[in-house]
Design a protein around this motif. Sequence first.
Motif, short mmCIF file in Angstrom:
data_model
loop_
_atom_site.label_atom_id
_atom_site.label_comp_id
_atom_site.label_asym_id
_atom_site.label_seq_id
_atom_site.Cartn_x
_atom_site.Cartn_y
_atom_site.Cartn_z
N THR A 249 65.90 -19.32 14.95
CA THR A 249 65.44 -20.38 14.06
C THR A 249 65.45 -19.82 12.64
OG1 THR A 249 63.11 -19.72 14.32
CG2 THR A 249 63.97 -21.44 15.81
N TYR A 250 65.50 -20.71 11.66
CA TYR A 250 65.44 -20.28 10.27
C TYR A 250 64.92 -21.43 9.44
CZ TYR A 250 69.87 -22.82 9.59
OH TYR A 250 70.85 -23.78 9.53
N ASP A 251 64.43 -21.10 8.27
CA ASP A 251 63.92 -22.13 7.37
C ASP A 251 64.70 -22.08 6.06
OD1 ASP A 251 61.95 -20.51 5.23
OD2 ASP A 251 62.12 -19.57 7.20
N VAL A 252 64.91 -23.24 5.49
CA VAL A 252 65.55 -23.35 4.18
C VAL A 252 64.62 -24.18 3.31
CG1 VAL A 252 67.51 -24.23 2.87
CG2 VAL A 252 67.88 -23.14 5.09
N ASP A 253 64.00 -23.52 2.34
CA ASP A 253 63.03 -24.18 1.47
C ASP A 253 61.98 -24.94 2.27
OD1 ASP A 253 64.17 -23.22 -0.84
OD2 ASP A 253 65.53 -24.91 -1.05
N GLY A 254 61.51 -24.31 3.37
CA GLY A 254 60.43 -24.88 4.17
C GLY A 254 60.89 -25.78 5.29
N GLU A 255 62.14 -26.17 5.33
CA GLU A 255 62.65 -27.02 6.40
C GLU A 255 63.12 -26.16 7.56
OE1 GLU A 255 66.37 -30.09 7.34
OE2 GLU A 255 65.87 -29.56 5.27
N GLN A 256 62.56 -26.42 8.75
CA GLN A 256 62.88 -25.60 9.92
C GLN A 256 64.18 -26.07 10.58
OE1 GLN A 256 61.02 -22.84 10.84
NE2 GLN A 256 60.09 -23.31 8.85
N SER A 308 66.74 -12.50 5.84
CA SER A 308 66.47 -13.64 4.98
C SER A 308 67.72 -14.48 4.80
CB SER A 308 65.95 -13.17 3.61
OG SER A 308 66.93 -12.45 2.93
N VAL A 309 67.54 -15.68 4.31
CA VAL A 309 68.62 -16.64 4.16
C VAL A 309 68.89 -16.87 2.69
CG1 VAL A 309 69.37 -19.00 4.69
CG2 VAL A 309 67.84 -17.79 6.26
N GLY A 326 64.89 -18.55 2.53
CA GLY A 326 64.12 -18.57 3.77
C GLY A 326 64.37 -17.35 4.62
N HIS A 327 63.91 -17.43 5.89
CA HIS A 327 64.00 -16.29 6.80
C HIS A 327 64.39 -16.73 8.21
CE1 HIS A 327 61.36 -14.86 3.57
NE2 HIS A 327 61.83 -13.66 3.85
N TYR A 328 65.03 -15.80 8.92
CA TYR A 328 65.37 -16.02 10.32
C TYR A 328 64.23 -15.54 11.22
CZ TYR A 328 70.17 -16.11 8.56
OH TYR A 328 71.31 -16.39 7.88
N ARG A 329 64.19 -16.13 12.44
CA ARG A 329 63.31 -15.62 13.48
C ARG A 329 64.06 -15.65 14.81
NH1 ARG A 329 58.18 -14.51 12.31
NH2 ARG A 329 57.38 -15.22 10.30
N THR A 330 63.71 -14.72 15.68
CA THR A 330 64.33 -14.66 17.00
C THR A 330 63.78 -15.78 17.88
OG1 THR A 330 62.65 -13.23 17.97
CG2 THR A 330 64.42 -12.14 16.73
N PRO A 331 64.36 -16.01 19.06
CA PRO A 331 63.87 -17.10 19.91
C PRO A 331 62.38 -17.04 20.23
CG PRO A 331 66.01 -16.40 20.68
CD PRO A 331 65.61 -15.43 19.59
N SER A 332 61.82 -15.84 20.32
CA SER A 332 60.39 -15.72 20.61
C SER A 332 59.53 -15.82 19.36
CB SER A 332 60.10 -14.39 21.32
OG SER A 332 60.30 -13.30 20.43
#
Length: 365
Positions: A249-256, A308-309, A326-332
Amino acid sequence: MFASVLVAGAATGNLPGTEGGTPADGAPAAPSGHHADVTEAAEEAAADGASPMEAARRAVSRSGDRWAAVYSESEYEEFEEALDGRYTGVGLWARERDGRIEVTKVGDDTPAADAGIRVGDRLRSVDGEKVDGRPVTEVVSILRGDTTGERAGTTVRLGLERGSRSWHETVRRARLSRDTVGVRRLASGVTVIKVGAFTKGSGEEVRTAVRQAPAGAGLVLDLRGNSGGLVAEAVTAASAFLDGGLVATYDVDGEQRALHAEPDGDTTRPLVALVDGGTMSAAELLTGALQDRGRAVVVGSRTFGKGSVQMPTTLPDGSVAELTVGHYRTPSGRGVDGHGLTPDLETGEEEALRRAETVLGGLGR
Protein backbone atom coordinates in the motif's frame (compact mmCIF):
# COMPACT_ATOMS: atom_id res chain seq x y z
CA MET A 1 12.61 10.69 -9.35
CA PHE A 2 15.24 9.96 -6.75
CA ALA A 3 18.27 9.58 -9.01
CA SER A 4 19.63 7.85 -12.04
CA VAL A 5 18.95 4.22 -11.28
CA LEU A 6 21.69 2.71 -13.34
CA VAL A 7 24.53 5.19 -13.48
CA ALA A 8 25.61 5.27 -9.88
CA GLY A 9 23.03 3.06 -8.30
CA ALA A 10 20.86 5.54 -6.46
CA ALA A 11 17.59 4.03 -7.51
CA THR A 12 14.00 5.02 -7.57
CA GLY A 13 10.97 3.00 -6.81
CA ASN A 14 8.65 4.25 -9.41
CA LEU A 15 4.97 3.68 -9.88
CA PRO A 16 2.93 4.67 -12.89
CA GLY A 17 3.32 8.41 -12.38
CA THR A 18 5.18 8.12 -9.09
CA GLU A 19 8.58 7.06 -7.84
CA GLY A 20 10.12 5.78 -4.60
CA GLY A 21 12.60 7.30 -2.17
CA THR A 22 13.01 7.69 1.69
CA PRO A 23 12.79 9.95 4.73
CA ALA A 24 11.88 8.42 8.14
CA ASP A 25 8.94 6.11 8.66
CA GLY A 26 5.87 7.80 10.05
CA ALA A 27 7.29 11.28 9.52
CA PRO A 28 5.83 13.74 7.03
CA ALA A 29 7.27 13.23 3.57
CA ALA A 30 8.43 16.84 3.59
CA PRO A 31 7.55 20.08 5.37
CA SER A 32 4.02 21.39 4.82
CA GLY A 33 3.70 23.36 1.62
CA HIS A 34 6.78 21.71 0.12
CA HIS A 35 5.32 21.31 -3.36
CA ALA A 36 3.80 24.77 -3.40
CA ASP A 37 7.08 26.32 -2.21
CA VAL A 38 9.13 24.67 -4.96
CA THR A 39 6.62 25.45 -7.70
CA GLU A 40 6.18 29.02 -6.53
CA ALA A 41 9.93 29.59 -6.39
CA ALA A 42 10.30 28.32 -9.96
CA GLU A 43 7.43 30.45 -11.27
CA GLU A 44 8.74 33.59 -9.57
CA ALA A 45 12.20 32.99 -11.02
CA ALA A 46 10.72 32.58 -14.51
CA ALA A 47 8.79 35.84 -14.14
CA ASP A 48 11.99 37.64 -13.08
CA GLY A 49 14.01 36.19 -15.97
CA ALA A 50 16.01 33.94 -13.66
CA SER A 51 16.46 30.14 -13.84
CA PRO A 52 13.41 28.23 -12.57
CA MET A 53 15.54 25.10 -12.20
CA GLU A 54 18.09 26.78 -9.94
CA ALA A 55 15.33 28.41 -7.89
CA ALA A 56 13.64 25.02 -7.49
CA ARG A 57 16.92 23.43 -6.41
CA ARG A 58 17.38 26.06 -3.73
CA ALA A 59 13.82 25.50 -2.51
CA VAL A 60 14.36 21.74 -2.42
CA SER A 61 17.60 22.14 -0.45
CA ARG A 62 15.68 24.12 2.18
CA SER A 63 12.74 21.72 2.30
CA GLY A 64 14.27 18.86 4.26
CA ASP A 65 13.08 16.42 1.59
CA ARG A 66 16.02 14.05 1.51
CA TRP A 67 15.06 12.30 -1.71
CA ALA A 68 13.79 15.22 -3.75
CA ALA A 69 15.76 16.24 -6.81
CA VAL A 70 15.53 18.70 -9.67
CA TYR A 71 16.61 17.67 -13.17
CA SER A 72 17.15 19.60 -16.35
CA GLU A 73 15.04 18.47 -19.29
CA SER A 74 17.97 16.54 -20.78
CA GLU A 75 18.87 14.96 -17.45
CA TYR A 76 15.32 13.74 -17.05
CA GLU A 77 15.31 12.29 -20.56
CA GLU A 78 18.50 10.37 -19.77
CA PHE A 79 16.96 9.19 -16.53
CA GLU A 80 14.06 7.71 -18.46
CA GLU A 81 16.52 6.03 -20.80
CA ALA A 82 18.18 4.51 -17.74
CA LEU A 83 14.87 2.93 -16.81
CA ASP A 84 14.92 1.35 -20.26
CA GLY A 85 18.30 -0.19 -19.37
CA ARG A 86 20.39 2.31 -21.34
CA TYR A 87 22.63 4.95 -19.81
CA THR A 88 25.78 7.02 -20.13
CA GLY A 89 28.26 6.59 -17.33
CA VAL A 90 31.26 4.70 -16.03
CA GLY A 91 29.49 1.56 -14.81
CA LEU A 92 29.53 1.90 -11.05
CA TRP A 93 26.70 1.88 -8.54
CA ALA A 94 26.96 3.70 -5.22
CA ARG A 95 25.10 4.78 -2.13
CA GLU A 96 25.51 7.35 0.59
CA ARG A 97 26.65 5.99 3.94
CA ASP A 98 27.49 8.23 6.89
CA GLY A 99 27.86 11.21 4.58
CA ARG A 100 30.25 9.42 2.23
CA ILE A 101 29.72 7.81 -1.17
CA GLU A 102 30.44 4.08 -1.24
CA VAL A 103 30.65 1.89 -4.35
CA THR A 104 28.12 -0.96 -4.06
CA LYS A 105 28.57 -2.58 -7.47
CA VAL A 106 30.79 -2.40 -10.52
CA GLY A 107 29.39 -3.55 -13.86
CA ASP A 108 31.27 -6.16 -15.88
CA ASP A 109 33.14 -4.87 -18.92
CA THR A 110 32.64 -1.23 -17.96
CA PRO A 111 35.13 1.66 -17.64
CA ALA A 112 34.95 1.38 -13.84
CA ALA A 113 35.79 -2.33 -13.96
CA ASP A 114 38.67 -1.74 -16.38
CA ALA A 115 40.05 0.86 -13.95
CA GLY A 116 40.10 -1.68 -11.11
CA ILE A 117 37.41 -0.02 -8.99
CA ARG A 118 35.88 -2.46 -6.49
CA VAL A 119 32.79 -2.80 -4.33
CA GLY A 120 33.44 -1.05 -1.00
CA ASP A 121 35.70 1.63 -2.44
CA ARG A 122 34.87 5.17 -1.36
CA LEU A 123 34.31 7.83 -3.99
CA ARG A 124 35.85 11.00 -2.59
CA SER A 125 35.86 13.37 -5.58
CA VAL A 126 34.74 13.66 -9.19
CA ASP A 127 36.72 15.96 -11.48
CA GLY A 128 38.27 17.60 -8.44
CA GLU A 129 34.94 18.26 -6.71
CA LYS A 130 34.64 16.65 -3.28
CA VAL A 131 31.51 14.53 -2.96
CA ASP A 132 31.46 13.80 0.78
CA GLY A 133 28.19 15.04 2.24
CA ARG A 134 26.55 15.56 -1.15
CA PRO A 135 23.28 13.89 -2.11
CA VAL A 136 23.77 10.88 -4.34
CA THR A 137 21.67 12.65 -6.99
CA GLU A 138 24.30 15.36 -7.32
CA VAL A 139 27.16 12.86 -7.46
CA VAL A 140 25.33 10.94 -10.19
CA SER A 141 24.88 14.13 -12.18
CA ILE A 142 28.58 14.96 -11.97
CA LEU A 143 29.61 11.41 -12.90
CA ARG A 144 27.41 11.48 -15.97
CA GLY A 145 28.67 14.87 -17.04
CA ASP A 146 25.19 16.39 -16.85
CA THR A 147 26.41 19.56 -15.18
CA THR A 148 28.81 20.33 -18.03
CA GLY A 149 26.96 18.77 -20.94
CA GLU A 150 29.61 16.07 -21.42
CA ARG A 151 28.56 12.70 -22.77
CA ALA A 152 29.95 9.33 -23.86
CA GLY A 153 33.61 9.51 -24.86
CA THR A 154 34.57 12.24 -22.41
CA THR A 155 36.81 11.51 -19.44
CA VAL A 156 36.16 11.95 -15.75
CA ARG A 157 38.75 11.91 -12.95
CA LEU A 158 37.71 10.00 -9.84
CA GLY A 159 39.25 10.37 -6.40
CA LEU A 160 39.02 6.99 -4.62
CA GLU A 161 39.82 5.47 -1.27
CA ARG A 162 40.23 1.84 -0.23
CA GLY A 163 41.20 1.34 3.39
CA SER A 164 44.28 3.50 3.96
CA ARG A 165 44.99 3.86 0.25
CA SER A 166 43.93 6.96 -1.69
CA TRP A 167 44.40 7.39 -5.42
CA HIS A 168 42.94 8.87 -8.61
CA GLU A 169 41.68 7.15 -11.75
CA THR A 170 40.75 8.79 -15.03
CA VAL A 171 38.00 6.85 -16.82
CA ARG A 172 36.13 7.47 -20.04
CA ARG A 173 32.35 7.71 -19.99
CA ALA A 174 30.62 5.20 -22.25
CA ARG A 175 27.18 4.44 -23.57
CA LEU A 176 26.21 1.36 -21.61
CA SER A 177 23.34 -1.07 -21.44
CA ARG A 178 22.60 -3.79 -19.00
CA ASP A 179 20.64 -6.99 -18.76
CA THR A 180 19.14 -6.54 -15.33
CA VAL A 181 17.96 -10.15 -14.93
CA GLY A 182 20.35 -13.09 -14.97
CA VAL A 183 19.56 -16.78 -14.45
CA ARG A 184 21.90 -19.63 -13.51
CA ARG A 185 21.55 -23.12 -12.14
CA LEU A 186 23.66 -24.36 -9.24
CA ALA A 187 25.10 -27.86 -8.96
CA SER A 188 22.45 -28.58 -6.32
CA GLY A 189 19.72 -27.98 -8.90
CA VAL A 190 18.68 -24.65 -7.39
CA THR A 191 17.84 -21.93 -9.91
CA VAL A 192 19.18 -18.47 -9.03
CA ILE A 193 17.38 -15.46 -10.52
CA LYS A 194 19.49 -12.34 -10.03
CA VAL A 195 17.70 -9.01 -10.49
CA GLY A 196 20.08 -6.06 -10.60
CA ALA A 197 17.40 -3.38 -10.98
CA PHE A 198 13.76 -3.09 -11.98
CA THR A 199 14.01 -1.58 -15.44
CA LYS A 200 11.29 -1.87 -18.08
CA GLY A 201 10.58 -5.49 -18.89
CA SER A 202 12.48 -6.96 -15.96
CA GLY A 203 9.34 -8.11 -14.16
CA GLU A 204 8.26 -10.22 -17.11
CA GLU A 205 11.80 -11.61 -17.37
CA VAL A 206 11.48 -12.85 -13.78
CA ARG A 207 8.15 -14.49 -14.59
CA THR A 208 9.68 -16.20 -17.62
CA ALA A 209 12.64 -17.43 -15.57
CA VAL A 210 10.30 -18.96 -12.99
CA ARG A 211 8.23 -20.71 -15.68
CA GLN A 212 11.36 -22.12 -17.34
CA ALA A 213 13.02 -23.34 -14.14
CA PRO A 214 13.17 -27.17 -13.90
CA ALA A 215 10.17 -28.72 -12.19
CA GLY A 216 10.66 -29.22 -8.49
CA ALA A 217 13.79 -27.07 -8.31
CA GLY A 218 14.05 -24.56 -5.52
CA LEU A 219 14.43 -20.90 -6.42
CA VAL A 220 16.68 -18.13 -5.12
CA LEU A 221 15.58 -14.59 -5.94
CA ASP A 222 18.80 -12.62 -5.52
CA LEU A 223 18.00 -8.96 -4.80
CA ARG A 224 21.36 -8.07 -3.24
CA GLY A 225 22.60 -4.74 -4.51
CA ASN A 226 19.30 -4.11 -6.29
CA SER A 227 18.93 -0.36 -5.96
CA GLY A 228 15.30 -0.33 -7.08
CA GLY A 229 13.67 0.95 -10.23
CA LEU A 230 10.13 0.81 -11.52
CA VAL A 231 7.68 -0.32 -8.87
CA ALA A 232 5.32 -1.58 -11.57
CA GLU A 233 8.06 -4.01 -12.63
CA ALA A 234 8.57 -5.16 -9.04
CA VAL A 235 4.83 -5.85 -8.81
CA THR A 236 5.03 -7.88 -12.02
CA ALA A 237 7.93 -9.84 -10.52
CA ALA A 238 5.83 -10.46 -7.39
CA SER A 239 3.17 -11.93 -9.68
CA ALA A 240 5.62 -14.71 -10.56
CA PHE A 241 5.38 -16.03 -7.00
CA LEU A 242 1.91 -15.02 -5.80
CA ASP A 243 -1.62 -15.90 -6.80
CA GLY A 244 -2.84 -12.32 -6.86
CA GLY A 245 -3.39 -10.35 -3.68
CA LEU A 246 -1.77 -7.38 -2.01
CA VAL A 247 1.85 -6.43 -2.72
CA ALA A 248 1.99 -3.05 -0.99
CA THR A 249 0.00 0.00 0.00
CA TYR A 250 1.10 3.60 -0.40
CA ASP A 251 -0.24 7.07 0.11
CA VAL A 252 -0.05 10.08 -2.18
CA ASP A 253 -0.79 13.34 -0.38
CA GLY A 254 -2.89 11.40 2.15
CA GLU A 255 -4.85 9.32 -0.37
CA GLN A 256 -4.42 5.60 0.27
CA ARG A 257 -3.75 3.31 -2.69
CA ALA A 258 -2.82 -0.34 -3.15
CA LEU A 259 -0.74 -2.48 -5.51
CA HIS A 260 -1.85 -6.03 -6.33
CA ALA A 261 -0.16 -8.99 -7.97
CA GLU A 262 -1.69 -10.75 -10.95
CA PRO A 263 -3.12 -14.23 -10.34
CA ASP A 264 -1.67 -17.64 -11.25
CA GLY A 265 1.89 -17.22 -9.99
CA ASP A 266 3.92 -20.21 -8.76
CA THR A 267 2.96 -20.47 -5.09
CA THR A 268 4.37 -23.91 -4.31
CA ARG A 269 8.00 -23.98 -5.39
CA PRO A 270 10.43 -23.39 -2.44
CA LEU A 271 11.73 -19.81 -2.56
CA VAL A 272 14.47 -17.86 -0.80
CA ALA A 273 15.01 -14.12 -1.32
CA LEU A 274 18.56 -12.85 -0.78
CA VAL A 275 18.95 -9.24 0.41
CA ASP A 276 21.59 -6.90 1.79
CA GLY A 277 22.20 -3.26 2.62
CA GLY A 278 22.13 -2.43 -1.08
CA THR A 279 18.58 -3.77 -1.51
CA MET A 280 16.52 -0.62 -1.90
CA SER A 281 13.15 0.84 -2.79
CA ALA A 282 11.22 -1.31 -5.30
CA ALA A 283 13.36 -4.31 -4.33
CA GLU A 284 12.39 -3.79 -0.69
CA LEU A 285 8.74 -3.53 -1.68
CA LEU A 286 8.96 -6.93 -3.40
CA THR A 287 10.87 -8.46 -0.48
CA GLY A 288 8.31 -7.19 2.02
CA ALA A 289 5.44 -8.68 0.04
CA LEU A 290 7.07 -12.11 -0.22
CA GLN A 291 8.05 -12.07 3.45
CA ASP A 292 4.72 -10.82 4.85
CA ARG A 293 2.71 -13.27 2.80
CA GLY A 294 4.85 -16.23 3.83
CA ARG A 295 5.94 -16.90 0.28
CA ALA A 296 9.71 -16.68 0.75
CA VAL A 297 12.32 -17.08 3.45
CA VAL A 298 14.42 -13.91 3.40
CA VAL A 299 18.15 -14.47 3.94
CA GLY A 300 21.00 -11.96 4.23
CA SER A 301 21.33 -8.63 6.03
CA ARG A 302 19.01 -5.70 6.75
CA THR A 303 17.92 -3.81 3.66
CA PHE A 304 18.60 -0.14 2.98
CA GLY A 305 15.30 1.41 4.08
CA LYS A 306 14.06 3.51 1.18
CA GLY A 307 10.28 3.57 1.02
CA SER A 308 8.94 6.99 0.13
CA VAL A 309 6.99 8.03 -2.95
CA GLN A 310 7.99 10.85 -5.26
CA MET A 311 5.98 12.48 -8.03
CA PRO A 312 7.27 14.68 -10.86
CA THR A 313 6.39 18.33 -11.36
CA THR A 314 7.32 20.04 -14.63
CA LEU A 315 8.70 23.56 -14.14
CA PRO A 316 8.34 26.55 -16.50
CA ASP A 317 11.68 25.92 -18.25
CA GLY A 318 10.98 22.22 -18.88
CA SER A 319 13.06 21.00 -15.94
CA VAL A 320 11.47 18.46 -13.60
CA ALA A 321 11.26 18.44 -9.80
CA GLU A 322 10.78 15.06 -8.13
CA LEU A 323 9.18 15.69 -4.75
CA THR A 324 8.23 13.31 -1.95
CA VAL A 325 4.50 12.86 -1.43
CA GLY A 326 4.06 9.69 0.64
CA HIS A 327 5.32 6.31 1.82
CA TYR A 328 5.01 2.63 1.02
CA ARG A 329 3.95 -0.10 3.45
CA THR A 330 4.18 -3.87 3.19
CA PRO A 331 1.01 -6.03 3.19
CA SER A 332 1.13 -6.33 6.98
CA GLY A 333 1.47 -2.55 7.34
CA ARG A 334 5.19 -2.34 8.04
CA GLY A 335 6.93 0.86 7.04
CA VAL A 336 10.21 0.36 5.18
CA ASP A 337 11.32 3.97 5.23
CA GLY A 338 14.32 4.63 7.43
CA HIS A 339 14.19 1.10 8.87
CA GLY A 340 14.66 -1.40 6.10
CA LEU A 341 13.57 -5.01 6.36
CA THR A 342 15.09 -7.59 8.70
CA PRO A 343 15.79 -11.00 7.08
CA ASP A 344 14.29 -14.16 8.55
CA LEU A 345 17.83 -15.52 8.63
CA GLU A 346 20.66 -13.01 9.01
CA THR A 347 23.97 -14.03 7.50
CA GLY A 348 27.08 -12.55 5.93
CA GLU A 349 27.50 -11.85 2.25
CA GLU A 350 29.89 -14.69 1.50
CA GLU A 351 27.78 -17.43 3.05
CA ALA A 352 24.35 -16.12 2.03
CA LEU A 353 23.92 -18.28 -1.05
CA ARG A 354 25.12 -21.40 0.72
CA ARG A 355 22.65 -20.76 3.56
CA ALA A 356 19.92 -20.23 0.98
CA GLU A 357 20.63 -23.68 -0.51
CA THR A 358 20.43 -25.19 2.97
CA VAL A 359 17.09 -23.48 3.62
CA LEU A 360 15.71 -24.65 0.29
CA GLY A 361 16.73 -28.21 1.10
CA GLY A 362 14.62 -28.04 4.24
CA LEU A 363 11.70 -26.39 2.49
CA GLY A 364 11.78 -29.03 -0.24
CA ARG A 365 11.51 -31.82 2.29
